[in-house]
Design an enzyme around this catalytic site. Structure first.
Site, PDB file in Angstrom:
ATOM      1  N   HIS A   1       1.156  -0.902  -0.169  1.00 16.58           N
ATOM      2  CA  HIS A   1       0.087   0.397  -0.037  1.00 16.58           C
ATOM      3  C   HIS A   1       0.681   1.469  -0.443  1.00 16.58           C
ATOM      4  O   HIS A   1       1.937   1.480   0.505  1.00 16.58           O
ATOM      5  CB  HIS A   1      -1.248  -0.193   1.204  1.00 16.58           C
TER       6      HIS A   1
ATOM      7  N   GLU B   1      -3.925   1.626  -7.193  1.00 18.07           N
ATOM      8  CA  GLU B   1      -4.646   2.488  -6.411  1.00 18.07           C
ATOM      9  C   GLU B   1      -3.321   3.722  -6.892  1.00 18.07           C
ATOM     10  O   GLU B   1      -2.357   4.042  -6.066  1.00 18.07           O
ATOM     11  CB  GLU B   1      -4.453   2.357  -4.705  1.00 18.07           C
TER      12      GLU B   1
HETATM   13  P1  13P Z   1      -9.584   5.277   0.032  1.00 13.70           P
HETATM   14  O1  13P Z   1     -10.868   5.225  -0.764  1.00 13.70           O
HETATM   15  O2  13P Z   1     -10.778   6.554   0.984  1.00 13.70           O
HETATM   16  O3  13P Z   1      -9.468   7.074  -1.523  1.00 13.70           O
HETATM   17  O4  13P Z   1      -8.513   5.205  -0.024  1.00 13.70           O
HETATM   18  C1  13P Z   1      -8.668   4.013  -1.292  1.00 13.70           C
HETATM   19  C2  13P Z   1      -7.003   3.128   0.001  1.00 13.70           C
HETATM   20  O5  13P Z   1      -6.143   3.393   0.205  1.00 13.70           O
HETATM   21  C3  13P Z   1      -7.647   1.688  -0.301  1.00 13.70           C
HETATM   22  O6  13P Z   1      -6.871   1.118   0.716  1.00 13.70           O
END
Ligand code: 13P
Length: 247
Positions: free
Chosen positions: A96, A165
């Protein structure tokens, strides 16, 4: 199979299980339930109690991270994949952006993936470019590097999920333009197919996913689900994402 994974980050105390209970009740009655899985990654402090509670229910519990050593070690505050497995975790996030920014590099991440798999955890491997890389049109090369430096063809692809992400999208309310996201997703799948000999693991999108925008992502068939941060802390918001996705 689609995935809706809720990542609580630094949120949750024992009684927050009420949130997951409501989601579990929705899921058990949902006519679309055979099409998706629900996974939650609460903080370490809640993994054991939540895993026990949901053992015979539909929600799967995972961890937000794991340490890059197998069993026990002398690293203060570290939690190994083995320890997580013994308290009932079925999944773990690895890579992450929060943890990359705290020092998790490709070598560490590769160790984490390998050890998590060895301890029978399914790995949700997170990748994503930051704002500057995006502005400099480096998105595709950054993603390629993140994937090829860590994922190895010898890893069991059936136990790996990749989550794209974009860092600039996390917690900001901004999501990628659909045509850009489509291009990025195809690029990631192409690389994954190359690493894993034709078959790509599932690919999730994460970053500001909510009930309002969930339906938009349906247009991109290659997206196999979502990694949800902020909206996973409310049962209503999380359920809205699922409802709007299948509407
Ligand atoms: P948000 O949905 O708050 O943008 O976060 C995404 C995230 O980092 C999930 O791991």
């Amino acid at each position: 199979m689609k995935y809706f994974i809720g990542n609580w980050k630094m949120f949750g105390i024992p009684k927050s299980i009420n949130i997951l209970n409501k989601i579990n009740s929705f899921y058990t009655k949902d006519k679309n339930r055979s099409k998706y899985k629900v996974v939650f990654t609460p903080p370490y402090t809640l993994i054991q109690s939540y895993s026990r509670y949901f053992k015979k229910k539909k929600i799967n519990i995972g961890s937000q991270n794991c340490y890059q050593k197998d069993k026990f070690s002398s690293n203060t505050a570290a939690v190994s994949p083995y320890m997580l497995r013994t308290v009932g975790a079925k999944y773990t996030l690895v890579g992450h952006s929060d943890n990359r920014s705290e020092g998790d590099n490709d070598t560490i991440l590769k160790n984490k993936v390998e050890l998590a798999l060895r301890n029978k955890l399914k790995v949700v491997f997170c990748i994503g470019e930051n704002k500057i890389q995006k502005r400099n049109k480096k998105t595709l090369s950054v993603l390629k590097r993140q994937l090829t430096k860590v994922l190895d063809k010898k890893f069991n692809k059936n136990n790996i999920i990749v989550a794209y992400e974009p860092i600039w999208s996390i917690g900001t309310g901004k999501i990628p333009k659909l045509n850009e996201l489509n291009k990025t997703v195809l690029h990631i799948k192409k690389i994954l197919k190359k690493i894993f000999r034709k078959k790509s693991p599932p690919l999730l999108y994460g970053g500001s996913v909510d009930g309002k925008n969930a339906g938009i992502f349906k247009e991109i068939k290659e997206i196999d689900g979502f990694l949800i941060g902020g909206a996973s802390k409310s049962s209503k918001k999380f359920i809205d994402i699922i409802k709007n996705y299948y509407r």
